[in-house]
Design a protein around this motif. Structure first.
Motif, PDB file in Angstrom:
ATOM      1  N   TYR A 164       0.820  -1.221   0.000  1.00 16.02           N
ATOM      2  CA  TYR A 164       0.000   0.000   0.000  1.00 16.02           C
ATOM      3  C   TYR A 164       0.855   1.274   0.000  1.00 16.02           C
ATOM      4  O   TYR A 164       0.330   2.365   0.200  1.00 16.02           O
ATOM      5  CB  TYR A 164      -0.917   0.013   1.230  1.00 16.02           C
ATOM      6  CG  TYR A 164      -0.199  -0.054   2.569  1.00 16.02           C
ATOM      7  CD1 TYR A 164       0.095  -1.273   3.165  1.00 16.02           C
ATOM      8  CD2 TYR A 164       0.189   1.105   3.239  1.00 16.02           C
ATOM      9  CE1 TYR A 164       0.746  -1.342   4.392  1.00 16.02           C
ATOM     10  CE2 TYR A 164       0.839   1.052   4.463  1.00 16.02           C
ATOM     11  CZ  TYR A 164       1.112  -0.178   5.028  1.00 16.02           C
ATOM     12  OH  TYR A 164       1.765  -0.235   6.241  1.00 16.02           O
ATOM     13  N   SER A 207       0.923   5.130  -2.814  1.00 20.75           N
ATOM     14  CA  SER A 207      -0.435   5.676  -2.751  1.00 20.75           C
ATOM     15  C   SER A 207      -0.381   7.082  -2.152  1.00 20.75           C
ATOM     16  O   SER A 207       0.666   7.526  -1.680  1.00 20.75           O
ATOM     17  CB  SER A 207      -1.355   4.775  -1.917  1.00 20.75           C
ATOM     18  OG  SER A 207      -0.828   4.621  -0.605  1.00 20.75           O
ATOM     19  N   GLN A 258      -8.119   8.680  -9.229  1.00 15.83           N
ATOM     20  CA  GLN A 258      -7.225   9.445  -8.359  1.00 15.83           C
ATOM     21  C   GLN A 258      -6.916  10.847  -8.869  1.00 15.83           C
ATOM     22  O   GLN A 258      -6.130  11.565  -8.274  1.00 15.83           O
ATOM     23  CB  GLN A 258      -5.923   8.686  -8.125  1.00 15.83           C
ATOM     24  CG  GLN A 258      -6.140   7.282  -7.611  1.00 15.83           C
ATOM     25  CD  GLN A 258      -4.871   6.498  -7.552  1.00 15.83           C
ATOM     26  OE1 GLN A 258      -3.871   6.963  -7.036  1.00 15.83           O
ATOM     27  NE2 GLN A 258      -4.891   5.300  -8.081  1.00 15.83           N
ATOM     28  N   PRO A 299     -11.778  -2.106   0.792  1.00 17.79           N
ATOM     29  CA  PRO A 299     -11.549  -2.454  -0.619  1.00 17.79           C
ATOM     30  C   PRO A 299     -11.532  -3.955  -0.857  1.00 17.79           C
ATOM     31  O   PRO A 299     -11.672  -4.392  -1.985  1.00 17.79           O
ATOM     32  CB  PRO A 299     -10.183  -1.822  -0.919  1.00 17.79           C
ATOM     33  CG  PRO A 299      -9.552  -1.554   0.402  1.00 17.79           C
ATOM     34  CD  PRO A 299     -10.678  -1.339   1.361  1.00 17.79           C
ATOM     35  N   PRO A 328      -5.170   0.847   0.460  1.00 13.59           N
ATOM     36  CA  PRO A 328      -5.620   0.138  -0.737  1.00 13.59           C
ATOM     37  C   PRO A 328      -5.657  -1.379  -0.584  1.00 13.59           C
ATOM     38  O   PRO A 328      -6.388  -2.044  -1.314  1.00 13.59           O
ATOM     39  CB  PRO A 328      -4.603   0.545  -1.807  1.00 13.59           C
ATOM     40  CG  PRO A 328      -3.815   1.662  -1.250  1.00 13.59           C
ATOM     41  CD  PRO A 328      -4.058   1.762   0.209  1.00 13.59           C
ATOM     42  N   ASN A 329      -4.875  -1.923   0.362  1.00 15.99           N
ATOM     43  CA  ASN A 329      -4.882  -3.381   0.517  1.00 15.99           C
ATOM     44  C   ASN A 329      -5.860  -3.855   1.593  1.00 15.99           C
ATOM     45  O   ASN A 329      -5.956  -5.050   1.862  1.00 15.99           O
ATOM     46  CB  ASN A 329      -3.475  -3.909   0.835  1.00 15.99           C
ATOM     47  CG  ASN A 329      -2.976  -3.452   2.196  1.00 15.99           C
ATOM     48  OD1 ASN A 329      -3.598  -2.617   2.856  1.00 15.99           O
ATOM     49  ND2 ASN A 329      -1.837  -3.982   2.629  1.00 15.99           N
ATOM     50  N   TRP A 360      -7.761   7.714   1.782  1.00 18.11           N
ATOM     51  CA  TRP A 360      -6.594   7.037   1.211  1.00 18.11           C
ATOM     52  C   TRP A 360      -6.905   6.684  -0.236  1.00 18.11           C
ATOM     53  O   TRP A 360      -7.973   6.134  -0.535  1.00 18.11           O
ATOM     54  CB  TRP A 360      -6.304   5.766   2.004  1.00 18.11           C
ATOM     55  CG  TRP A 360      -4.864   5.368   2.059  1.00 18.11           C
ATOM     56  CD1 TRP A 360      -3.953   5.446   1.042  1.00 18.11           C
ATOM     57  CD2 TRP A 360      -4.159   4.826   3.188  1.00 18.11           C
ATOM     58  NE1 TRP A 360      -2.737   4.988   1.468  1.00 18.11           N
ATOM     59  CE2 TRP A 360      -2.828   4.598   2.772  1.00 18.11           C
ATOM     60  CE3 TRP A 360      -4.525   4.504   4.487  1.00 18.11           C
ATOM     61  CZ2 TRP A 360      -1.864   4.058   3.622  1.00 18.11           C
ATOM     62  CZ3 TRP A 360      -3.576   3.973   5.328  1.00 18.11           C
ATOM     63  CH2 TRP A 360      -2.256   3.747   4.903  1.00 18.11           C
ATOM     64  N   SER A 361      -5.992   6.935  -1.143  1.00 17.04           N
ATOM     65  CA  SER A 361      -6.214   6.641  -2.561  1.00 17.04           C
ATOM     66  C   SER A 361      -5.992   5.156  -2.835  1.00 17.04           C
ATOM     67  O   SER A 361      -5.360   4.457  -2.045  1.00 17.04           O
ATOM     68  CB  SER A 361      -5.252   7.456  -3.425  1.00 17.04           C
ATOM     69  OG  SER A 361      -3.972   6.840  -3.468  1.00 17.04           O
ATOM     70  N   PRO A 362      -6.479   4.670  -3.973  1.00 18.50           N
ATOM     71  CA  PRO A 362      -6.032   3.355  -4.450  1.00 18.50           C
ATOM     72  C   PRO A 362      -4.534   3.425  -4.779  1.00 18.50           C
ATOM     73  O   PRO A 362      -3.934   4.509  -4.775  1.00 18.50           O
ATOM     74  CB  PRO A 362      -6.864   3.136  -5.718  1.00 18.50           C
ATOM     75  CG  PRO A 362      -7.991   4.111  -5.627  1.00 18.50           C
ATOM     76  CD  PRO A 362      -7.466   5.276  -4.853  1.00 18.50           C
TER      77      PRO A 362
END
Length: 437
Positions: free
Chosen positions: A166, A169, A216, A346, A389-390, A432-434
Motif C-alpha cells: 500500500y 499511494s 485518483q 476495498p 488500498p490493501n 486514502w487513494s487506491p
C-alpha cells in the motif's frame, strides 16, 4: 507532475519461500530486515541528484515504509559490516547479513539511462536459505524516484506477507489551523509517507470530507464556498473546481462509486437528509432513501452492488446496508452506543466505522452482515476511518483530549501499530487513494 513507471524485469520467484510474515496474529515480533544503500555502478548527476545519493535515499524510504507497517524491523545501517557493491547486488555476501541478525535482505541499484530516465533495481533475499525471493526493476523519470522506492517497498511487503502492498499511494485530508472560533480548513494532498505535501484549496472557504475518485485525478468534497454548503469536484491535475448539481438545500458527505461514474451523497429536505445517486455524465439523480430521518455517509461496496450508510431512523445513529438501487435496507449495527462514518473495505469483507459510547469515539470494524464487530482503538476521540488500498491498515483522525489538536493516525487491522502520520498543520478527515497506476 507526470510520472512514468515501467516494468523492467519480470519478478523471478524461485521455489516457494519459507520466509513469511504473519500479518494476522497482530502481536508477532517484527522481522529484522537489512536495507543497505542501493549502489550506482557509474554515479551520474541527474535533475533529482547524483545516482549514488539517490541510492541511499531510496533505501532510507524503503526502511521507513517497512518500519511503519509494524511488521518489519529495519536494522540500523550503522550496524552493517559491509557496503554493498554493484556486483554484490545479485550475489550478496549472506554471511555478512547473518552476522547482524537480518532474516531478509533488500538490495538494489540506481542507474541513469541515456534517455534521461532512471532505473531502480529491487532484489529481495532470504538471508538464511540464501534464496532470491523476488526481483523487479522500475524505470522512472528523475522526479519519480520516490515512487520507485515505494514500488520496491510494495514488492517486499507483498512477497513476505502474501498480501498486496500500500506504499505507492496518496492521502487527501483536511488541513486545520487557527483558533476554534476561526478555524481554517483546507484540502491538502501528500504521499502516504507525508512527502510531496501540497495544499489544494486556499482556506477561504471551509471544506470537509474529501474523497478520491478511482482514477485518483478527481476529488469530491463538501465546501461552504459562498456560504452555500454543497458537494464539489476538484481536478488534481488542473486545479479546476466545480459544484455538483444545483440543489436548493445543503448537499454533503459525498463518495464515488467504484467505477467513478456515480456520486453518492446526502441532500437535506425539511429537516431530514436523504441519500441520492448522481450520474456525473448525465447529471441525473436518483433518490435512494426516503425515511423521515438523517440518512448520510454512503459508502458503496467494492463491487458496487451494495451501499452502507448511517441513519437515525431507529431513534439512534446506526449503520444500515442497502442494495445500490435503494432496495433491501436493513440495520447491521446494534449494541451499546451509536455508529457513524462507515466505509467499506476495498477487500469487501469488512466495514470500518466510528463507535460512539459515553462520549468516547473509537474506530471499529464489522462484517457487512453485522457480525464480528470489534474495536481497533481506545483513545478519547477517534473518527472518520479510511482504508489503505490493501484493506489491512486504517487511517483516521484523532482529537487529542485537552488540547483540541487533531492529528492523522493509522492502525493495523489487528488493532496494533497505532502510529501518527505527520502533517505540517493539524489534520482530519483523511481519505486514502487506491494504488497509483
Amino acid at each position: 507532475m507526470r510520472l512514468l513507471l515501467t516494468l523492467l524485469l519480470v519478478a523471478a520467484t524461485p521455489a516457494l519461500a519459507t520466509l513469511r510474515v504473519d500479518i494476522n496474529s497482530g502481536q508477532q515480533a517484527p522481522m529484522p530486515i537489512a536495507v543497505p544503500a542501493f549502489p550506482s555502478a557509474v554515479p551520474t548527476a541527474t535533475p533529482a541528484g547524483d545516482t549514488a545519493a539517490l541510492g541511499a535515499q531510496v533505501a532510507a524510504i524503503i526502511r521507513a515504509n517497512l518500519a511503519g507497517s509494524g511488521l518489519f524491523k529495519p536494522i540500523d545501517p550503522a550496524a552493517f559490516t559491509t557496503t554493498v557493491t554493484p556486483a554484490q547486488v545479485t550475489a550478496p555476501s549472506f554471511l555478512n547479513w547473518r552476522t547482524v541478525a537480518a532474516q531478509a535482505l533488500v538490495s538494489g541499484f540506481v542507474t541513469a539511462n541515456p534517455d534521461g530516465t532512471l532505473t531502480v533495481g529491487c532484489y529481495l533475499y532470504d538471508v538464511f536459505s540464501e534464496e532470491e525471493l523476488a526481483r523487479q526493476g522500475f524505470t522512472v523519470t528523475p522526479a519519480g524516484w520516490r515512487r520507485a522506492a515505494h514500488k520496491c517497498s510494495d514488492l517486499v511487503y507483498s512477497r513476505l506477507t502474501g498480501e498486496n502492498g500500500y506504499f505507492d499511494s496518496r492521502i487527501v485530508y483536511v488541513s486545520e489551523e487557527g483558533p476554534k472560533t476561526k478555524r481554517i480548513k483546507r484540502l491538502a494532498i501528500m504521499d502516504q509517507d507525508g512527502a510531496n505535501h501540497r495544499f489544494l484549496t486556499s482556506g477561504a472557504s471551509l471544506v470537509l470530507t474529501p474523497r478520491f475518485a478511482p482514477n485518483q485525478q478527481t476529488i469530491t468534497y463538501m465546501s461552504f464556498a459562498n456560504n452555500r454548503p454543497r458537494v464539489w469536484l476538484y481536478n488534481v491535475g488542473s486545479g479546476r473546481q466545480e459544484a455538483v448539481g444545483d440543489f436548493a438545500s445543503m448537499s454533503f458527505a459525498p463518495r464515488f462509486s467504484p467505477d467513478g461514474g456515480t456520486l453518492y451523497f446526502s441532500v437535506t429536505s425539511s429537516g431530514n437528509a436523504d441519500i441520492l445517486a448522481y450520474d456525473i455524465a448525465s447529471r441525473a439523480t436518483r433518490r435512494l432513501t426516503g425515511s423521515s430521518a438523517i440518512d448520510t455517509s454512503p459508502s458503496p461496496s467494492p463491487d458496487g452492488k451494495r451501499i452502507v450508510f448511517e441513519s437515525d431512523r431507529g431513534g439512534t445513529q446506526q449503520l444500515y446496508v442497502m442494495n445500490a438501487d435503494g432496495s433491501g435496507q436493513q440495520r447491521i449495527s446494534f449494541g451499546e452506543g451509536r455508529a457513524a462514518s462507515p466505509v467499506w473495505s476495498p477487500r469487501g469483507d469488512l466495514i470500518a466505522f466510528t463507535r460512539i459510547v459515553a462520549g468516547k469515539f473509537r474506530i471499529a470494524v464489522i462484517r457487512p452482515d453485522g457480525s464480528g464487530e470489534r474495536l481497533l482503538t481506545d483513545a478519547w476521540q477517534d473518527e472518520n476511518p479510511t482504508w489503505a488500498p490493501n484493506g489491512r491498515v486504517i487511517l483516521f483522525s484523532r482529537t487529542v483530549q485537552g488540547s483540541g489538536r487533531v492529528q492523522l493516525r493509522s492502525v493495523d487491522l489487528t488493532g496494533v501499530n497505532d502510529r501518527r502520520i505527520a502533517t505540517p498543520r493539524d489534520g482530519s478527515d483523511p481519505a486514502w487513494s487506491p494504488l497509483l497506476p
